[in-house]
Design an enzyme around this catalytic site. Structure first.
Site, PDB file in Angstrom:
ATOM      1  N   TYR A 142      67.867 128.094  51.007  1.00  0.00           N
ATOM      2  CA  TYR A 142      67.001 129.167  51.503  1.00  0.00           C
ATOM      3  C   TYR A 142      65.968 129.573  50.451  1.00  0.00           C
ATOM      4  CZ  TYR A 142      69.487 130.537  55.814  1.00  0.00           C
ATOM      5  OH  TYR A 142      70.023 130.589  57.076  1.00  0.00           O
ATOM      6  N   LYS A 189      80.162 120.302  50.709  1.00  0.00           N
ATOM      7  CA  LYS A 189      79.922 118.925  51.141  1.00  0.00           C
ATOM      8  C   LYS A 189      79.915 118.089  49.854  1.00  0.00           C
ATOM      9  CE  LYS A 189      78.814 115.839  54.278  1.00  0.00           C
ATOM     10  NZ  LYS A 189      79.680 115.433  55.404  1.00  0.00           N
ATOM     11  N   ASP A 221      81.599 119.742  57.566  1.00  0.00           N
ATOM     12  CA  ASP A 221      81.688 119.160  58.915  1.00  0.00           C
ATOM     13  C   ASP A 221      83.110 119.299  59.453  1.00  0.00           C
ATOM     14  OD1 ASP A 221      82.397 117.405  56.886  1.00  0.00           O
ATOM     15  OD2 ASP A 221      81.517 115.625  57.810  1.00  0.00           O
ATOM     16  N   ASP A 245      75.639 130.473  57.110  1.00  0.00           N
ATOM     17  CA  ASP A 245      74.825 130.891  58.257  1.00  0.00           C
ATOM     18  C   ASP A 245      75.319 130.191  59.515  1.00  0.00           C
ATOM     19  OD1 ASP A 245      72.623 132.008  59.706  1.00  0.00           O
ATOM     20  OD2 ASP A 245      71.616 130.064  59.545  1.00  0.00           O
ATOM     21  N   ASP A 249      77.790 131.744  62.922  1.00  0.00           N
ATOM     22  CA  ASP A 249      77.373 131.736  64.338  1.00  0.00           C
ATOM     23  C   ASP A 249      78.436 131.015  65.153  1.00  0.00           C
ATOM     24  OD1 ASP A 249      74.894 133.036  63.945  1.00  0.00           O
ATOM     25  OD2 ASP A 249      73.884 131.711  65.366  1.00  0.00           O
TER      26      ASP A 249
HETATM   27  C1  IPM Z   1      71.442 135.563  59.614  1.00  0.00           C
HETATM   28  C2  IPM Z   1      70.139 135.099  60.233  1.00  0.00           C
HETATM   29  C3  IPM Z   1      69.090 134.914  59.148  1.00  0.00           C
HETATM   30  C4  IPM Z   1      69.605 133.850  58.177  1.00  0.00           C
HETATM   31  C5  IPM Z   1      67.692 134.557  59.651  1.00  0.00           C
HETATM   32  C6  IPM Z   1      67.168 135.571  60.642  1.00  0.00           C
HETATM   33  C7  IPM Z   1      66.714 134.361  58.529  1.00  0.00           C
HETATM   34  O1  IPM Z   1      70.337 133.949  60.969  1.00  0.00           O
HETATM   35  O2  IPM Z   1      71.445 136.632  58.978  1.00  0.00           O
HETATM   36  O3  IPM Z   1      72.437 134.861  59.765  1.00  0.00           O
HETATM   37  O4  IPM Z   1      69.425 132.656  58.425  1.00  0.00           O
HETATM   38  O5  IPM Z   1      70.184 134.228  57.175  1.00  0.00           O
HETATM   39 MG    MG Z   2      72.353 133.333  61.144  1.00  0.00          MG
END
Ligand code: IPM
Ligand code: MG
Length: 354
Positions: A142, A189, A221, A245, A249
């Protein structure tokens, strides 16, 4: 206590969900005799529109001088569809993380009993899931050097970590693990990436300082697969920025909705509390977004930033009860969905009466 909270609603559904979290914070403050002072700050696409900067200096100063930051969401489709845009809302979030030194993002993933039937994963696999993902937040791909060749036909992003960066996040993860069931999974990884080998090597040294701690090392993975196949086997997980990240999710699916997951970003200055979901632009202004991720982030704020555990618990209990009663937004309730503000009001009332 006197609590100064910076409120950064951001974009999309941000203002709507933040509104509900503010109501809940005020209800808790009233009940437990705290005095809250909210101060609004601009961030994201809205900040670009007004100032040209997604994280204006004024917002930074506000965050630094506050006791905690409550953050909504960031992102706007007009930028997503324009890869050439030089200034992007997400840069505001990244700048905030970097400038406030928020190197650790704590993302708890827990199943609520009343929701196990709503998870797309088999009930016997998701009940009793209680995972704490510790995501490194100010390093890695990032923030590494990035660029595009002059002809525009090649591009690069650099994944970069120093031993010191890995050291502090793994240490923090060890501390959490020691307070829980003393199980840590380090996700990397290391079969491919040099940065991951640095992670693994550093972690192997640090965990020796924590007697009684059991540590697993897992390739990302494989971790992605096992998180769905056997989520119950994880406790504390620690990983680099991008893997964290993606995995969180994925993990949010276990609980039944992305809209439910809160997070705390902690580091060297003021901590920030924000839901893990994005700005959900399709729902903007419709009063349908799930406010619970933000409300639970406010609970984390009471616990982590102010060490007010009872206050945090009262919010968590109210949220649990609203889920039990199926008083929820459309992501969790398709037959009789409640609006964002109705859910917020319900929780406020529950706290006031409880
Ligand atoms: C999160 C989001 C952010 C990230 C985005 C919006 C930049 O997905 O906080 O997980 O990737 O960190
Ligand atoms: Mg995110």
């Amino acid at each position: 206590m006197n609590l100064n909270i910076a409120v950064l609603p951001g974009d999309g559904i941000g203002p709507e969900i933040i509104e509900e979290a503010k109501k809940v914070v005020l209800a808790v403050a009233k009940k437990y005799n705290h005095h809250i002072n909210f101060t609004f700050g601009l961030v994201g696409a809205t900040a670009i529109d007004e100032t040209g900067n997604p994280f204006p200096e004024k917002t930074f100063e506000l965050c630094k001088s506050s006791d905690a930051v409550l953050f909504g969401a960031i992102g706007d489709p007009k930028y997503d569809n324009d890869p050439k845009a030089k200034i992007r809302p997400e840069q505001g979030l990244l700048a905030m993380r970097k400038k406030l030194g928020l190197y650790a993002n704590v993302r708890p993933v827990t199943t609520f009993k009343s929701l196990v039937g709503k998870s797309p994963i088999r009930q016997d696999l998701v009940q009793d899931v209680d995972i704490m993902v510790i995501r490194e937040l100010t390093g890695g791909i990032y923030f590494g050097e990035k660029g595009r060749s002059e002809d525009g036909n090649s591009a690069f992003d650099t994944n970069y970590y120093t031993r010191a960066e890995v050291d502090r996040i793994v240490r923090l993860a060890c501390e959490y693990a020691m307070k829980r069931s003393k199980k840590l999974t380090v996700v990397d990884k290391a079969n491919v990436l040099e940065t991951s080998r640095l992670w693994r090597e550093t972690a192997q040294e640090i965990v020796k300082e924590y007697p009684g701690l059991t540590t697993d090392y897992m390739f990302v993975d494989n971790a992605a697969m096992q998180l769905i196949q056997a989520p119950g086997k994880f406790d504390v997980m620690v990983t680099e920025n991008m893997f964290g990240d993606i995995l969180t999710d994925e993990a949010s699916v276990i609980t039944g909705s992305l809209g439910l997951l809160p997070s705390a970003s902690i580091g060297t200055s003021t901590s920030v509390f924000e839901p893990i979901h994005g700005s959900y632009p399709q729902a903007t202004g419709k009063n349908i977004a799930n406010p619970l991720g933000t409300i639970l982030s406010a609970a984390m704020m009471f616990e982590y930033a102010f060490n007010l555990k009872e206050e945090a618990k009262s919010i968590e209990l109210a949220v649990e009860k609203s889920l039990e009663d199926n008083f929820t937004t459309e992501d969790l309730n398709t037959t009789s969905p409640k609006s964002t503000s109705e859910v917020g009001d319900w929780i406020v009332e529950y706290i006031e009466e409880g």
